[in-house]
Design an enzyme around this catalytic site. Sequence first.
Site, PDB file in Angstrom:
ATOM      1  N   ASP A  79      -2.278  -1.506   6.069  1.00 14.50           N
ATOM      2  CA  ASP A  79      -2.641  -1.118   7.432  1.00 14.50           C
ATOM      3  C   ASP A  79      -4.140  -1.007   7.640  1.00 14.50           C
ATOM      4  O   ASP A  79      -4.611  -0.987   8.760  1.00 14.50           O
ATOM      5  CB  ASP A  79      -1.989   0.210   7.814  1.00 14.50           C
ATOM      6  CG  ASP A  79      -2.342   1.330   6.841  1.00 14.50           C
ATOM      7  OD1 ASP A  79      -3.038   1.060   5.845  1.00 14.50           O
ATOM      8  OD2 ASP A  79      -1.922   2.475   7.086  1.00 14.50           O
ATOM      9  N   ASP A  91      -7.152  -3.955   3.497  1.00 19.73           N
ATOM     10  CA  ASP A  91      -6.038  -4.820   3.130  1.00 19.73           C
ATOM     11  C   ASP A  91      -6.201  -6.252   3.655  1.00 19.73           C
ATOM     12  O   ASP A  91      -5.515  -7.164   3.192  1.00 19.73           O
ATOM     13  CB  ASP A  91      -4.722  -4.265   3.699  1.00 19.73           C
ATOM     14  CG  ASP A  91      -4.406  -2.888   3.153  1.00 19.73           C
ATOM     15  OD1 ASP A  91      -4.620  -2.675   1.956  1.00 19.73           O
ATOM     16  OD2 ASP A  91      -3.946  -2.034   3.933  1.00 19.73           O
ATOM     17  N   ASP A 136       0.851  -1.176   0.000  1.00 19.75           N
ATOM     18  CA  ASP A 136       0.000   0.000   0.000  1.00 19.75           C
ATOM     19  C   ASP A 136       0.893   1.235   0.000  1.00 19.75           C
ATOM     20  O   ASP A 136       2.092   1.149   0.291  1.00 19.75           O
ATOM     21  CB  ASP A 136      -0.902  -0.028   1.240  1.00 19.75           C
ATOM     22  CG  ASP A 136      -1.985   1.035   1.203  1.00 19.75           C
ATOM     23  OD1 ASP A 136      -2.244   1.571   0.118  1.00 19.75           O
ATOM     24  OD2 ASP A 136      -2.561   1.325   2.260  1.00 19.75           O
TER      25      ASP A 136
END
Length: 873
Positions: free
Chosen positions: A592, A596, A298
Amino acid sequence: MDVRAEPSGLTREEAARRLAQVGPNVLAEPPRASHVRRFGAQLVHLFALLLWAGAALALVGGLPQLSVAIVVVILVNAVFAFAQEYRAERAGDALKRVLPQTARVRRDGEERVVPAEELVPGDVVVLEPGDRVSADAELLTRHELRVDNSTLTGESRPVEPDSLVYAGTHVVRGTAEAVVVATGMGTEFGRIAELTQSTRDDPSPLELELKRVTRLVALVSFGLGSLFFVVAGLLGMGLEERFVFAVGVTVANVPEGLLPTVTLSLAFGMQRMARRNALVRRLSAVETLGETTVICTDKTGTLTENQMTVERVWSPEHGWFDVEGAGYEPFGRFVQSGRVASARPLRELLRCSLLCNDARLTSGPAGVEIIGDPTEAALIVLAEKGGLRHEHEAARRPRVAEIPFDSERKRMTTIHLAADRRVAYVKGAAEIVIPRTTLSPNEQERASAAAEEMERGALRVLACARRVLEKHDRDTDEIEEELELLGLVGMLDPPRPEVADAIASCRRAGIRVIMVTGDSGYTAEAVARRIGLVDDGAHVIGPLEIDALDDDALQSRLAERDVIFARISPEQKLRLARVLRASGEVVAMTGDGVNDAPALREADIGVAMGRSGTDVARETADMVLLDDNFASIVAAVEEGRAVYDNIRRFAAYHFSSNVGELIPFVAWGASGGAIPLPLTVMQVLAIDLGTDMLPAIALGTERAEPGTMSRPPRPRTERLLSRRVLARVYGFVGLLEGVGAMTSFFLGYVFGGWRPPAVLPDAGTAYYQATTMTQTAIVMGQVGAGQAMRTERRSVFSVGLGSNRFLLVGIASELALAVALVYVPGLNSAFHQAPIPWWWWLALVVWAPVVFLAEEIRKAVIRRRDARRGRAQ
């Protein structure tokens, strides 16, 4: 359930009734196996079953001591492995913070604070800046509301919600009232959390490899045992002797100490990773990191700081300034044309940034924390870097009025008293503010060009302006016209300082890094360029393009260089992980947010953020970064590679002694019993579970060899016991130890007075002294092997003979135990040994340098051969 809101909110009685009906506002814990079941799993995996079989054979063969010892090994290992994973689980639980603990609601006509888990559909919640939304809720009223949805969408900028706010998001600006429409697992947060339970935990590469090794060991051990049982019969041995012989061959080939040393090596790796801010929740995941070929990461909060920072300032009169520093710490210099410059020429711009602002900075346990919009917080930090302080400026120029920001006006104005006049400070989008200034057309064009230059660098641009008001200036349009442009500020969520080096390290290590973000493609590409993730030929793939590709086409796009995935949904991220794994990649997925979590579970290694991450992500992940730092992944990968190298080292170490133990049994059987059994089964056990254990464990603490992160990931087709390793063990080191063992066995008889052609005694002191020489020679060979196994091709001298102090302690303990087995009464008789004169040791200690130096010569030959091949190419 009726969720229509009453102005007074629910009554306490109605709230209690609904709570009993729908349950608490919490996320359901993912299913976990019971402690008993998880401990039991440590007793019945394939290698443990092999040891159980060995224990059963020993018991049937009349060796109860050996049987009990093997069972103890199985139990101790199970306890240790379970304890390590339980500790990691507890550490993960300590990081939990799913929903906020309290929420403000209106009940019985009064505003009150209640535990968040007691929220029910129909509750009216009151939201203010800094609040974390506790449940999905429909907005009733709002005032300049902006919400950070990054935990759900990955979008780094606050947004104005349409009609709903979602659990797990944050209010960064404005106020609102909303009626709760869903709680717990019924929220969007809960829906995505439930996705994580739809994927299964597959065996790690190490677990699969250990199963292969176990099958190989079982095949070799029982195969050789059966073969020698038959051969011994052909040589005329009796049934009982043949059975003892077969059991001895089988036990000699089973590395009883391998299982605990693998477990301990993984545990040491887990502890080293924890010291480097990577908490591993599953032992086998330690080694899997070393095999990683692709990291899908990410952007927000992982590659970047998740803290908006002003990086550039442009003034119509003074030109460009670069601003140093990152995040919300108010430290950094102003630089102009490569030189440190004074911020005084920008003082009025900085004052506008500070006063036309509703955010605040506070001190928290984790450092500086913000209340309000991150963009406005960045402007406060900019002003403080220039020497201005909010308390001082607000006291000198108190705010008397405000024209709030909204998405249509794209600007905000505050009016302040300055001495005997009023001053309006305006900030907003450059394309809105610049045309409202007194700049000439050419000057406006120059300002717009400066704004475009910032935007091309992925900076978010705001214009700052002011106007000294006349007494008759009352109308909003009048106040915000004929402005004096103070300048432009460009800000960005900056990359973490360590990320660029981490990306470069990944490339040297043959690991691809793919950005997978919910943010815009433009911003993602700009950040990727800054950290060296992509070059000029970057390919940004959006959600519509992904949906249009079948799995084969998507696999082809994933194989491209410099690919970025932007505006990705949780389902698409999950699909990316599946397609990559299907193509043979070992995938680490970082993130985070709750968005995800499904992909984290699907990946070979899920890596969650410990500070900013949601509980769903942390609960799902195999590893948690305690510092939220992408660079910690590189350190963890290095540790993972070192762990695998160490497992291979002590596997080779164990099997070397197994070969040394096997050769005496082969000599006994081949001679038809004419040569007494040079090594008893109990002596084999003393080596495998006694003298070998600490040095083997010490090899598990060996640091990574230089160049560990400069080689490509280990192919999945490469075996732990590869042909090269087996050739080294069975054809060289183990063979040397076996020769040393048999040589020492016969020397024991010779030193004791035996001379050919007399028959070799198979009982009494002379025999026990000879078996003592056999066992001790193998131990001495293992001393040399322990040092030699520390490197595969490099000379041990290049890493330092004494650099692994734990190994030195292990060797010392190995020698001390060997001496104790010889001289301690009771202990020596239990292991069929007898005291030997001191000068006999001169014939034993020589085997340590013989094995060590032979290995050094072999590695030198290989290095020279590889060097010649390199020059030839």
